[in-house]
Design an enzyme around this catalytic site. Structure first.
Site, PDB file in Angstrom:
ATOM      1  N   LYS A   1      -5.053  -0.359  -7.885  1.00  9.50           N
ATOM      2  CA  LYS A   1      -3.976  -0.333  -8.904  1.00  9.50           C
ATOM      3  C   LYS A   1      -3.744  -1.704  -9.536  1.00  9.50           C
ATOM      4  O   LYS A   1      -2.639  -2.235  -9.530  1.00  9.50           O
ATOM      5  CB  LYS A   1      -2.690   0.227  -8.309  1.00  9.50           C
ATOM      6  CG  LYS A   1      -2.858   1.679  -7.852  1.00  9.50           C
ATOM      7  CD  LYS A   1      -1.562   2.338  -7.534  1.00  9.50           C
ATOM      8  CE  LYS A   1      -1.747   3.727  -7.004  1.00  9.50           C
ATOM      9  NZ  LYS A   1      -2.401   3.823  -5.694  1.00  9.50           N
TER      10      LYS A   1
HETATM   11  O1  LIG Z   1      -0.033   8.784  -8.247  1.00 10.36           O
HETATM   12  C1  LIG Z   1      -0.552   8.361  -7.212  1.00 10.36           C
HETATM   13  C2  LIG Z   1      -1.548   7.413  -7.212  1.00 10.36           C
HETATM   14  C3  LIG Z   1      -2.123   7.045  -6.027  1.00 10.36           C
HETATM   15  N1  LIG Z   1      -1.725   7.574  -4.854  1.00 10.36           N
HETATM   16  C4  LIG Z   1      -2.424   7.146  -3.621  1.00 10.36           C
HETATM   17  O2  LIG Z   1      -3.126   8.257  -3.076  1.00 10.36           O
HETATM   18  C5  LIG Z   1      -2.995   8.295  -1.654  1.00 10.36           C
HETATM   19  C6  LIG Z   1      -2.247   9.537  -1.261  1.00 10.36           C
HETATM   20  O3  LIG Z   1      -2.208   9.650   0.151  1.00 10.36           O
HETATM   21  P1  LIG Z   1      -1.808  11.039   0.869  1.00 10.36           P
HETATM   22  O4  LIG Z   1      -1.725  10.659   2.315  1.00 10.36           O
HETATM   23  O5  LIG Z   1      -2.890  12.029   0.585  1.00 10.36           O
HETATM   24  O6  LIG Z   1      -0.482  11.446   0.327  1.00 10.36           O
HETATM   25  C7  LIG Z   1      -2.306   7.000  -1.266  1.00 10.36           C
HETATM   26  O7  LIG Z   1      -3.300   6.031  -1.022  1.00 10.36           O
HETATM   27  C8  LIG Z   1      -1.525   6.622  -2.504  1.00 10.36           C
HETATM   28  O8  LIG Z   1      -1.341   5.228  -2.624  1.00 10.36           O
HETATM   29  C9  LIG Z   1      -0.738   8.512  -4.854  1.00 10.36           C
HETATM   30  O9  LIG Z   1      -0.341   9.047  -3.790  1.00 10.36           O
HETATM   31  N2  LIG Z   1      -0.184   8.895  -6.044  1.00 10.36           N
END
Ligand SMILES: O=c1ccn([C@@H]2O[C@H](COP(=O)(O)O)[C@@H](O)[C@H]2O)c(=O)[nH]1
Length: 296
Positions: free
Chosen positions: A99
């Protein structure tokens, strides 16, 4: 080398699932079988390496969350790089969730560090924040064009507060739609022969209506969809922004981190083979559920 979008869509078709395994190391959830992750980054390395060995059987894409590696300092950063090399060596596509977003001259450094070859990460794609303006994306787009890589841009994120800024109305449309429109030139620049673009749009699974609307604005962008699993979105919600093609639904990848890294059965595992079986089951189930959602 073929365009990133072509490599990605081909790899997804080969695996027959849009599952992207997120690699998010949480010290308090990495099983003691790997050592104490709170004190020793080698536990994180062993955990990540084992996750990749299993993930390569079920998913085409790995998404390391760089922030959760950076919490361990320089050793954490080095660990993320080693795991990126391992995953790419195993044929996985690595989408680095970093990001980034800053003024152009600084962004050049970030672009080299993430997409560039050693001493950079040499990731296949990196997530960037567009909310400082299009000029801040330019260095990433230039590296991506030259090196057949991808850039995943936050458009409509999955978090509860996503709408605080992204839903504000600008000239009768929400900001996220304006951002999608703004990215049309960049989308064309990273287009592959498949017709898909390596300019990916991050579109949270937790907002399926917005994802559908975003697809109209960005017909050629592959979506990176977080929010499936631990954040509560269903497989059907996760593929809402995908598109119907002759071979069924396609249009991007759906990431899952905590749900496939730390399932209950794996937390209760008494030995490595029980742990491996539990992780394999969680990934296989997610891959199958998303495959089925794509077939509907
Ligand atoms: O909008 C967003 C952008 C990035 N993320 C990232 O994805 C994963 C989600 O993890 P889960 O455990 O599957 O919930 C995490 O690394 C976030 O930083 C997001 O969730 N939403």
């Amino acid at each position: 080398m073929s365009a990133y979008a072509d490599r990605l869509i081909e790899a997804v078709r080969r695996k027959d699932t849009p599952l992207c395994v997120g690699l998010d190391p949480f010290t308090d959830r990495i099983p003691a079988l790997f050592g104490d992750a709170r004190e020793d980054t080698s536990a994180v390395l062993k955990f990540g390496a084992s996750i990749i060995e299993i993930a390569q059987q079920h998913a085409a894409v790995l998404k390391p969350q760089l922030g959760l590696f950076e919490q361990f300092g320089e050793m954490g950063y080095a660990t993320a790089r080693l795991l990126t090399e391992q995953a790419r060596g195993a044929g996985m596509i690595v989408l680095l969730d970093a990001k980034r977003g800053d003024i152009g001259t600084t962004a050049e450094g970030y672009a080299r560090a993430t997409l560039g070859p050693k001493p950079g990460f040499d990731a296949d794609c990196v997530t960037v924040n567009p909310y400082m303006g299009l000029d801040t994306l330019e260095p990433f787009l230039s590296v991506a064009e030259r090196a057949s890589k991808g850039v995943a841009v936050l458009v409509r994120t999955s978090n509860p507060g996503a709408g605080d800024v992204q839903d504000l109305q600008v000239g009768g449309a929400p900001v996220w739609r304006r951002v999608g429109e703004m990215l049309s030139g960049a989308t064309q620049r990273l287009k592959g022969v498949s017709g898909w673009s390596g300019l990916m749009a991050v579109a949270g699974a937790t907002y399926p209506e917005e994802a559908r609307a975003l697809r109209e604005v960005m017909p050629d962008a592959l979506f990176l969809v977080p929010g499936y699993g631990a954040q509560g979105a269903s497989a059907a919600d996760a593929v809402a922004g995908f598109v119907t093609k002759p071979k069924g639904l396609e249009g991007g990848v759906v990431s899952s981190s905590r749900a496939v890294l730390y399932p209950q059965a794996a937390q209760a595992a008494k030995n490595m083979s029980e742990w491996r079986a539990a992780i394999g089951d969680a990934m296989a189930a997610a891959a199958a559920e998303l495959r089925a959602a794509c077939a509907r």
